[in-house]
Scaffold this active site. Structure first.
Site, PDB file in Angstrom:
ATOM      1  N   GLU A   1      50.007  41.207  44.972  1.00  0.00           N
ATOM      2  CA  GLU A   1      49.076  42.328  44.772  1.00  0.00           C
ATOM      3  C   GLU A   1      49.740  43.655  45.120  1.00  0.00           C
ATOM      4  OE1 GLU A   1      46.339  42.132  43.265  1.00  0.00           O
ATOM      5  OE2 GLU A   1      45.602  40.092  43.469  1.00  0.00           O
TER       6      GLU A   1
ATOM      7  N   ASP B   1      48.454  33.031  34.264  1.00  0.00           N
ATOM      8  CA  ASP B   1      48.428  34.066  33.215  1.00  0.00           C
ATOM      9  C   ASP B   1      49.639  35.002  33.117  1.00  0.00           C
ATOM     10  OD1 ASP B   1      47.605  35.223  35.635  1.00  0.00           O
ATOM     11  OD2 ASP B   1      45.694  35.967  34.924  1.00  0.00           O
TER      12      ASP B   1
ATOM     13  N   GLU C   1      33.234  35.232  34.176  1.00  0.00           N
ATOM     14  CA  GLU C   1      34.557  34.886  34.694  1.00  0.00           C
ATOM     15  C   GLU C   1      35.095  33.626  34.014  1.00  0.00           C
ATOM     16  OE1 GLU C   1      34.850  33.579  38.726  1.00  0.00           O
ATOM     17  OE2 GLU C   1      36.946  34.166  38.867  1.00  0.00           O
TER      18      GLU C   1
ATOM     19  N   GLU D   1      41.040  42.744  30.760  1.00  0.00           N
ATOM     20  CA  GLU D   1      41.921  42.054  29.814  1.00  0.00           C
ATOM     21  C   GLU D   1      41.457  42.104  28.359  1.00  0.00           C
ATOM     22  OE1 GLU D   1      41.115  40.957  32.813  1.00  0.00           O
ATOM     23  OE2 GLU D   1      43.049  40.715  33.838  1.00  0.00           O
TER      24      GLU D   1
HETATM   25  C1  DMJ Z   1      44.553  42.714  37.777  1.00  0.00           C
HETATM   26  O1  DMJ Z   1      44.861  42.914  39.108  1.00  0.00           O
HETATM   27  C2  DMJ Z   1      45.767  42.296  36.989  1.00  0.00           C
HETATM   28  O2  DMJ Z   1      45.531  42.521  35.633  1.00  0.00           O
HETATM   29  C3  DMJ Z   1      46.105  40.853  37.198  1.00  0.00           C
HETATM   30  O3  DMJ Z   1      47.180  40.432  36.386  1.00  0.00           O
HETATM   31  C4  DMJ Z   1      44.919  39.975  36.923  1.00  0.00           C
HETATM   32  N1  DMJ Z   1      43.728  40.400  37.573  1.00  0.00           N
HETATM   33  C5  DMJ Z   1      43.397  41.786  37.662  1.00  0.00           C
HETATM   34  C6  DMJ Z   1      42.408  42.282  36.647  1.00  0.00           C
HETATM   35  O4  DMJ Z   1      41.537  41.368  36.146  1.00  0.00           O
END
Ligand code: DMJ
Length: 454
Positions: free
Chosen positions: A117, A244, A341, A360
């Site tokens: 993060e 992902d 979700e 996304e």
């Molecule tokens: C973000 O922090 C980034 O896009 C991450 O790759 C996935 N989750 C969140 C947003 O949904």
């Protein structure tokens, strides 16, 4: 050039067959007006953050207070939001925010933080804002952060631990996942390119190679791996959260750094994803879950996070596949007027009902509009914006939803809402001069990185 070439192929192969769904906002899209509306919503939310949460990581939009991730703040929202502010043309606000960050952000804290993060939000945010402003203090902060995160990689496999102490370099939590191990190279790589010190690139790249090397015989990865010994602790394979952006970075690092290894890893991985995870069903094309060793389908679940994949497919040149999947994502969105979700695509039923203001699906509409020029994706974007305003907007900002069916809100606005969700919405409607799509690679937190080192 590459991105322009694939657009021509798309128009040739697909034509304009994409009919509007009943839930789509088909009224004419006034791009300039929508871009301005998104700017206004951004500034409204930013002002709420300043009023109730200034100096902290994030805003609680319902109770009108703040939250911090740890015992001290790392200015998550200002750092994440800064390049959006710059791209939207809020010059004065961006200048004063940058000044505040330069003077108040310190990583010299005895705190265990999440390497992933901190890399995607803070390292990525500092690097992109440095590239946009040339403020060397941001690069110095990025380098300091990079140096403090590097001890995370001192594991027996060289794959990073989940947490690292920024002051002592101590590490903890060895059960990690492909996303947290494999979504680091854009930021560490750019840090190397911008500082001339190769150690960041080499460290993140070696971890990525180790992760790829742990894939199954059929080229899939699982959901959890122990970085202390390289053993998979969860063999569920999918493109959803926890995996992902590992895939996203393989392709993007091939392009950004012309890294041939990443290209090979992306090609192999994509073949396995298309063979074992892609699922053509009566409700459309989806990507489900399978066991990483046998390839056997284990679940028909897809969700808000999986909706990054049309963008990645578009970037890879598969515009037809990207558009098909975005249509499926749009069905998921329209089932309840806003996406959940998690969603079971065989029953079209919600599995996990929250909506965390995720970007996304909007990111994918932006990539598809940029690569195809098809207005269909603008109209989708208008629908997404309308839903956000109808269900998530509060009197002063935006809030996540506890439940997309009841539309009950929850008291949090994550920093990525300003870094990603509103940025991609704005860029979707904004004139091309707002950002040269063909010359940037976005990190997974929507921080645009340019090859200024070339
Ligand atoms: C973000 O922090 C980034 O896009 C991450 O790759 C996935 N989750 C969140 C947003 O949904």
């Amino acid at each position: 050039m590459y991105k322009e070439f694939i657009a021509v192929l798309f128009l040739f192969s697909l034509g304009h067959a994409s009919a509007g769904s009943p839930d789509e906002d088909t009224s004419a899209v006034n791009k300039a007006q929508l871009a301005e509306e998104v700017r206004i919503e951004f500034m409204r939310s930013w002002n709420a953050y300043k009023k109730y949460a200034w100096g902290h990581d994030g805003l609680r939009p319902l109770s009108k207070t703040y939250y911090d991730w740890y015992s001290t703040s790392f200015l998550m929202t200002p750092v994440d939001a800064l390049d959006t502010m710059i791209l939207m043309g809020f010059k004065e606000e961006a200048d004063s925010t940058r000044e505040y960050i330069a003077q108040h952000l310190s990583f010299d804290k005895d705190v265990y933080v999440k390497n992933f993060e901190f890399t995607i939000r803070l390292l990525g945010g500092l690097l992109s804002s440095y590239q946009l402003t040339n403020d060397k203090r941001l690069l110095d902060l990025a380098r300091d952060l990079g140096d403090r995160l590097l001890p995370a990689f001192r594991s027996p496999t060289s794959m990073p631990y989940v947490h690292v102490n920024l002051k002592t370099g101590a590490v903890r939590d060895s059960i990690s996942n492909p996303a947290e191990i494999g979504t680091l190279l854009i930021e560490y790589g750019a840090l190397s390119m911008l500082t001339g010190d190769a150690k960041y690139y080499n460290t993140a790249k070696f971890a990525l190679l180790q992760l790829y090397g742990a894939r199954s015989k059929i080229d899939l990865v699982g959901q959890n791996i122990d970085v202390a010994n390289g053993t998979w602790t969860n063999t569920d394979s999918h493109i959803s959260g926890a995996i992902d952006s590992y895939y996203e970075y393989l392709l993007k690092c091939r392009i950004l750094f012309e890294d041939a290894d990443c290209g090979i890893m992306w090609d192999k991985s994509l073949s396995a994803i298309q063979r074992y995870l892609a699922d053509d069903t009566p409700t459309g094309r989806w990507y489900g879950h399978a066991d990483m060793n046998t390839g056997k389908r284990t679940a028909t679940v897809f969700g808000a996070l999986d909706a990054f994949f049309p963008a990645v497919l578009a970037l890879s040149g598969d515009l037809r596949g990207a558009a098909r999947l975005e249509e499926s994502c749009f069905k998921m969105w329209n089932a309840h007027g806003i996406e959940p979700e998690l969603f079971d695509y065989s029953t079209m039923k919600v599995v996990s009902p929250s909506y965390y203001l995720n970007p996304e699906i909007i990111e994918s509409a932006y990539y598809l509009y940029q690569t195809t020029g098809d207005d269909r994706f603008l109209r989708m974007g208008k629908t997404f914006f309308n839903s956000l305003k109808s269900y998530c907007r509060t009197d002063e900002a935006f809030a996540e939803l506890k439940n997309v069916i009841t539309k009950e809100k929850s008291d949090r606005m994550e920093s990525y809402f300003m870094a990603e969700t509103l940025k991609y919405l704005y860029l979707l409607f904004a004139p091309p001069e707002a950002l040269d799509f063909n010359n940037v690679i976005f990190n997974t937190e929507a921080h645009p990185i340019r090859r200024t080192w070339k």
